[in-house]
Design an enzyme around this catalytic site. Structure first.
Site, PDB file in Angstrom:
ATOM      1  N   GLY A  25     -19.018  -1.302  35.741  1.00 54.03           N
ATOM      2  CA  GLY A  25     -18.329  -2.465  36.272  1.00 54.03           C
ATOM      3  C   GLY A  25     -18.065  -2.374  37.752  1.00 54.03           C
ATOM      4  O   GLY A  25     -17.020  -2.808  38.260  1.00 54.03           O
ATOM      5  N   GLY A  29     -13.790  -6.102  41.581  1.00 54.23           N
ATOM      6  CA  GLY A  29     -12.484  -5.527  41.277  1.00 54.23           C
ATOM      7  C   GLY A  29     -12.343  -4.063  41.641  1.00 54.23           C
ATOM      8  O   GLY A  29     -12.783  -3.597  42.691  1.00 54.23           O
ATOM      9  N   TYR A 192      -6.655  -5.861  22.894  1.00 56.63           N
ATOM     10  CA  TYR A 192      -6.854  -5.218  24.193  1.00 56.63           C
ATOM     11  C   TYR A 192      -6.087  -3.898  24.257  1.00 56.63           C
ATOM     12  O   TYR A 192      -6.637  -2.859  24.662  1.00 56.63           O
ATOM     13  CB  TYR A 192      -6.389  -6.142  25.321  1.00 56.63           C
ATOM     14  CG  TYR A 192      -6.427  -5.487  26.686  1.00 56.63           C
ATOM     15  CD1 TYR A 192      -7.639  -5.240  27.326  1.00 56.63           C
ATOM     16  CD2 TYR A 192      -5.253  -5.091  27.328  1.00 56.63           C
ATOM     17  CE1 TYR A 192      -7.687  -4.626  28.565  1.00 56.63           C
ATOM     18  CE2 TYR A 192      -5.289  -4.475  28.569  1.00 56.63           C
ATOM     19  CZ  TYR A 192      -6.509  -4.250  29.181  1.00 56.63           C
ATOM     20  OH  TYR A 192      -6.549  -3.635  30.414  1.00 56.63           O
TER      21      TYR A 192
END
Length: 244
Positions: A25, A29, A192
């Site tokens: 990722g 971010g 989550y």
């Protein structure tokens, strides 16, 4: 909330020339800023991302063209994880640091290609497989360099507040009998939190399983960071549930 731990600022000046690092990722971010910092210290960073176009934009933004490289990784597909490892190990003979950073947060119910609930599947199971497949090269690198490799897991404070509906314990726990939320109403926040607890437990177990001279394993709560991960947060009242 525990007192934040901050590293010695001098570590941001350490020369990482020769080190090879994987960050999942890494196109946005926390992953993007982590990659930016590591390449500024001369490390070679593999951007393990699903979207090649976004990865290319990120690499252009970072600017160190000779230090950033993209390899496709789709964490919603375990076959993609295996393909990523095959590609990586065909190109590189060392791995100093694995940063399991990517994730999804409180998204609507969906499943991975292999049929797992998306958050436990992408945030934990795919990253767990990635770590297992890359452990041999992490250990090999430590043995050849005489310095421990590192396994870094981005977890969350949500792990400590994991409370899955129907479970009786007051302690954080994972519902192994219904990981895919097929027997109870889907709770995006709890799903989550459960995936982040799994991240934490994996890092903890790795720290026990491997000698610190070969592998240093750590998990972390990154703090409140505005990023693309937040797109479903407000609608799920996350801050009311988990903020101190």
């Amino acid at each position: 909330m525990p007192t934040p731990h901050r590293c010695d600022p001098k570590l941001f000046e350490k020369d990482l020339t020769g080190q090879v690092i994987i960050c999942t990722g890494a196109n946005s971010g926390i992953g993007l800023e982590t990659t930016r910092q590591l390449t500024s210290q001369n490390a070679t960073v593999i951007l393990a991302c699903r979207n090649e176009e976004k990865a290319n934009v990120a690499m252009k933004d970072i600017g160190n063209a000779d230090k950033t490289f993209y390899i496709h990784l789709d964490l919603s597909d375990l076959d993609s994880v295996r393909s990523f490892v095959d590609t990586f190990t065909s190109k590189y003979d060392r791995l100093d640091i694995l940063i399991n950073n990517a994730g999804v947060m409180m998204c609507p119910y969906a499943k991975t290609k292999q049929g797992f609930e998306l958050q436990i599947g992408s945030n934990h199971l795919a990253h767990f497989l990635l770590f297992q497949l890359l452990t041999p090269i992490l250990i090999k690198t430590a043995e050849e360099t005489g310095k421990p490799s590192r396994f870094i897991t981005v977890s969350s404070c949500a792990a400590a507040a994991c409370n899955v509906p129907g479970m009786t314990s007051t302690d954080p726990e994972i519902d192994f009998d219904d990981l895919n939320w097929e027997k109870k109403k889907y709770d995006q926040s709890a799903a989550y939190a459960q995936s982040k607890l799994a991240n934490y437990l994996t890092a903890l177990e790795a720290s026990h399983k491997y000698e610190s001279s070969k592998l240093i394993s750590a998990s972390l709560h990154p703090g409140w960071v505005q990023s693309n991960l937040d797109q479903h947060v407000i609608s799920n009242n996350f801050f009311w549930k988990y903020a101190p």
